[in-house]
Write an enzyme that holds these catalytic residues in place. Structure first.
Site, PDB file in Angstrom:
ATOM      1  N   ASP A  41       0.825  -1.210   0.000  1.00 29.26           N
ATOM      2  CA  ASP A  41       0.000   0.000   0.000  1.00 29.26           C
ATOM      3  C   ASP A  41       0.861   1.263   0.000  1.00 29.26           C
ATOM      4  O   ASP A  41       2.003   1.244   0.438  1.00 29.26           O
ATOM      5  CB  ASP A  41      -0.898   0.030   1.247  1.00 29.26           C
ATOM      6  CG  ASP A  41      -0.084  -0.016   2.536  1.00 29.26           C
ATOM      7  OD1 ASP A  41       0.796  -0.891   2.624  1.00 29.26           O
ATOM      8  OD2 ASP A  41      -0.315   0.819   3.424  1.00 29.26           O
ATOM      9  N   GLU A  42       0.259   2.331  -0.491  1.00 24.56           N
ATOM     10  CA  GLU A  42       0.803   3.694  -0.355  1.00 24.56           C
ATOM     11  C   GLU A  42       2.300   3.796  -0.657  1.00 24.56           C
ATOM     12  O   GLU A  42       3.027   4.480   0.054  1.00 24.56           O
ATOM     13  CB  GLU A  42       0.560   4.209   1.074  1.00 24.56           C
ATOM     14  CG  GLU A  42      -0.894   4.338   1.417  1.00 24.56           C
ATOM     15  CD  GLU A  42      -1.130   4.711   2.887  1.00 24.56           C
ATOM     16  OE1 GLU A  42      -2.046   5.491   3.135  1.00 24.56           O
ATOM     17  OE2 GLU A  42      -0.405   4.223   3.772  1.00 24.56           O
ATOM     18  N   SER A  43       2.742   3.140  -1.733  1.00 27.23           N
ATOM     19  CA  SER A  43       4.155   3.270  -2.123  1.00 27.23           C
ATOM     20  C   SER A  43       4.272   4.500  -3.011  1.00 27.23           C
ATOM     21  O   SER A  43       4.545   4.398  -4.206  1.00 27.23           O
ATOM     22  CB  SER A  43       4.602   2.005  -2.843  1.00 27.23           C
ATOM     23  OG  SER A  43       4.613   0.926  -1.954  1.00 27.23           O
TER      24      SER A  43
END
Ligand code: TNX
Length: 504
Positions: free
Chosen positions: A318-320
């Site tokens: 997530d959220e890279s």
């Protein structure tokens, strides 16, 4: 004489009322429950029999013995008992599946039938809810007569605990596991690494915990689980039919690892980060073009897989936000191969739907509703954890002191009043493996905080995961929920007394 008879009868009336009420206040609500007249009274001595010498069945018998201990003396037997007894039977009854049970309560016997020991264990949790919450209560214990047939809607039901933002001890995690098991939840997803901390010992990469595990949000001392401690958690959970899914979040949310090993960064000399104790997200990434990173991932996966019986390994994903898109895709594709080669199925947050999903990979939906649809188009299954409904770090309302509110305020009614199979267009019940309620811990420091955010919302999530969706109603549910305050109180749980619930 007369006085004592009257005394007993009013006391037994109270016990009967308690038993009658409890029959209709079960959470999760059973698939079928038919009440009869009469009561199974817990006498001074009770025999518990089981038709199986299977170790898990003997443990089930012991769980029941512990449960009844305040009220009676239990003897456990593997031969049929004459006289009053509670029978735990493994039977063939395919409608009950792997986790279902039948519970038949009559004046002279209680019979539990299930195909698997897990089903028996869930029947015992039902019996626990039928008994008085307060174990020290001097009233006579009894179960209202009736028949319950019950089995879960979803195969995977559980909670995620973030032990990275703030670390929680083995004892705290065990307590959390106890809470899950009371409500027939079967999955504990542990978020073991993030920017603020690395929480699991990796022998080949010791600085992950020596350095990466040495702090947490706010700058406290952090901590980590040794592999032995992790095994202890896994075993404690397994004894309660709970699977532990380990998550190592990659390639973003990795500041703690990057601060521990310069070679995981693209420019080790000039960009080696410091430990981080704030609460921002999306600023870190492993170096996708560096071969050493894949050796690292393989080592980490191997060591965790060796102590993790769960068929799943969660890779985060997530959220890279600072990983270039093409590199993100390359990384997730390759890490899926590594996990598969180590014998596990992959779970990732729903962004992984933008890569090429391996057969068997599961996407955990939390935010963007396009992602689960993309995952399903690739043949993947979905875990439902939509932030707006099920993030237990979301505040109840604007007066809640703990927690965040970026996704929503989630009052107890909103937490209950939704159907995972109707939440995202294009995601139907067949696509869904189950539901997981995450507790992120940026603002959660102690067990009392966990309890406040989790109860009573988790109680509702347990029902959403287990009970048939048809006919579920907040108006009816909230009445049953009022009765559960007695359990919260008996366990000294710091629950949120929502004004929407007519607590008695
Ligand atoms: C989003 S959910 C995150 C977490 C935060 C959480 C706070 C997800 C996959 N990522 O890193 O802790 O919001 O609510």
């Amino acid at each position: 004489m007369l006085l004592s008879v009257m005394g007993f009868s009013s006391c037994s009336n109270k016990a009967q009322q308690q038993a009658d009420a409890a029959f209709f206040n079960l959470i999760p609500k059973p698939v079928q429950a038919v009440k009869n007249n009469g009561y199974f009274v817990i006498d001074e001595k009770i025999t518990v029999t089981t038709n199986s010498t299977d170790a898990t069945m003997l443990r089930n018998a012991d769980v029941l013995a512990q449960m009844l201990k305040p009220a009676t003396v239990v003897s456990i037997s593997t031969t049929a008992a004459t006289g009053k007894s509670i029978k735990l039977n493994l039977v063939k009854d395919s409608l009950l599946g792997n986790e279902g049970y039948e519970l038949i309560i009559a004046d002279s016997s209680v019979i539990v039938n299930a195909q698997k020991p897990a089903g028996v264990f869930y029947a015992l949790q039902t019996i626990r809810q039928l008994l008085p919450a307060d174990a020290t209560e001097k009233q006579q214990w009894m179960l209202a007569a009736g028949t319950i047939r019950d089995y879960p809607l979803y195969a995977m039901r559980g909670s995620m605990l973030d032990v990275a933002r703030h670390f929680f001890s083995v004892e705290d995690v065990k307590k959390y596991i106890d809470y899950l098991s009371f409500y027939k939840l079967n999955t504990l997803h542990l978020h073991l690494s993030d920017d603020q901390g690395w929480r699991i010992e990796i022998k080949k990469w010791p600085r992950l915990t020596e350095v990466g595990g040495s702090t947490q949000v706010g700058g406290g001392k952090g901590g980590f689980y040794t592999q032995e401690q992790y095994k202890e958690i896994v075993e404690y959970a397994a004894d309660r039919f709970i699977m532990v899914i380990p998550e190592i979040d990659m390639p973003g949310h990795t500041n703690a690892a990057l601060a521990s090993y310069p070679e995981l960064n693209c420019n080790p000399k000039d960009s080696m980060p410091k430990l981080y104790t704030g609460t921002e997200v999306g600023f870190s990434t492993l170096c996708i073009t560096n071969e050493k990173v894949y050796t690292f991932v393989d080592d980490v996966v191997k060591e965790i897989v060796a102590i993790s019986p769960s068929p799943y390994f969660h890779i985060g994903g997530d959220e890279s936000l600072v990983t270039p898109k093409e590199e993100y895709i390359r990384f997730i594709n390759r890490v899926q191969t590594i996990v598969k080669a180590n014998g596990k199925e992959v779970i990732g947050w729903d962004e992984i739907a933008n890569t090429t999903l391996q057969p068997g990979t599961i996407a955990q939906h939390w935010s963007d509703s396009a992602n689960p649809v993309k995952a399903i188009a690739q043949g993947a299954k979905i875990i439902m954890s939509p932030a707006k409904k099920i993030y237990m770090d979301m505040q109840y309302d604007s007066t809640t002191k703990l927690g965040l509110n970026w996704a929503a305020y989630i009052e107890v009614d909103a937490a209950y009043n939704w159907n995972p199979a109707q939440f995202v267009k294009g995601v139907t019940q067949n696509d869904i493996v189950g539901i997981i309620a995450p507790l992120w811990t940026e603002t959660i420091v102690a067990m009392k905080d966990i309890e406040y955010m989790v109860f009573p919302r988790l109680t509702g999530y347990a029902e959403i995961g287990w009970s048939p969706a048809e006919g579920r109603s907040w108006e009816e549910y909230k009445q049953r929920l009022t009765q559960h305050a007695a359990f919260y109180k008996a366990w000294n749980i710091n629950y949120y007394p929502s004004p929407l619930v007519p607590w008695k």
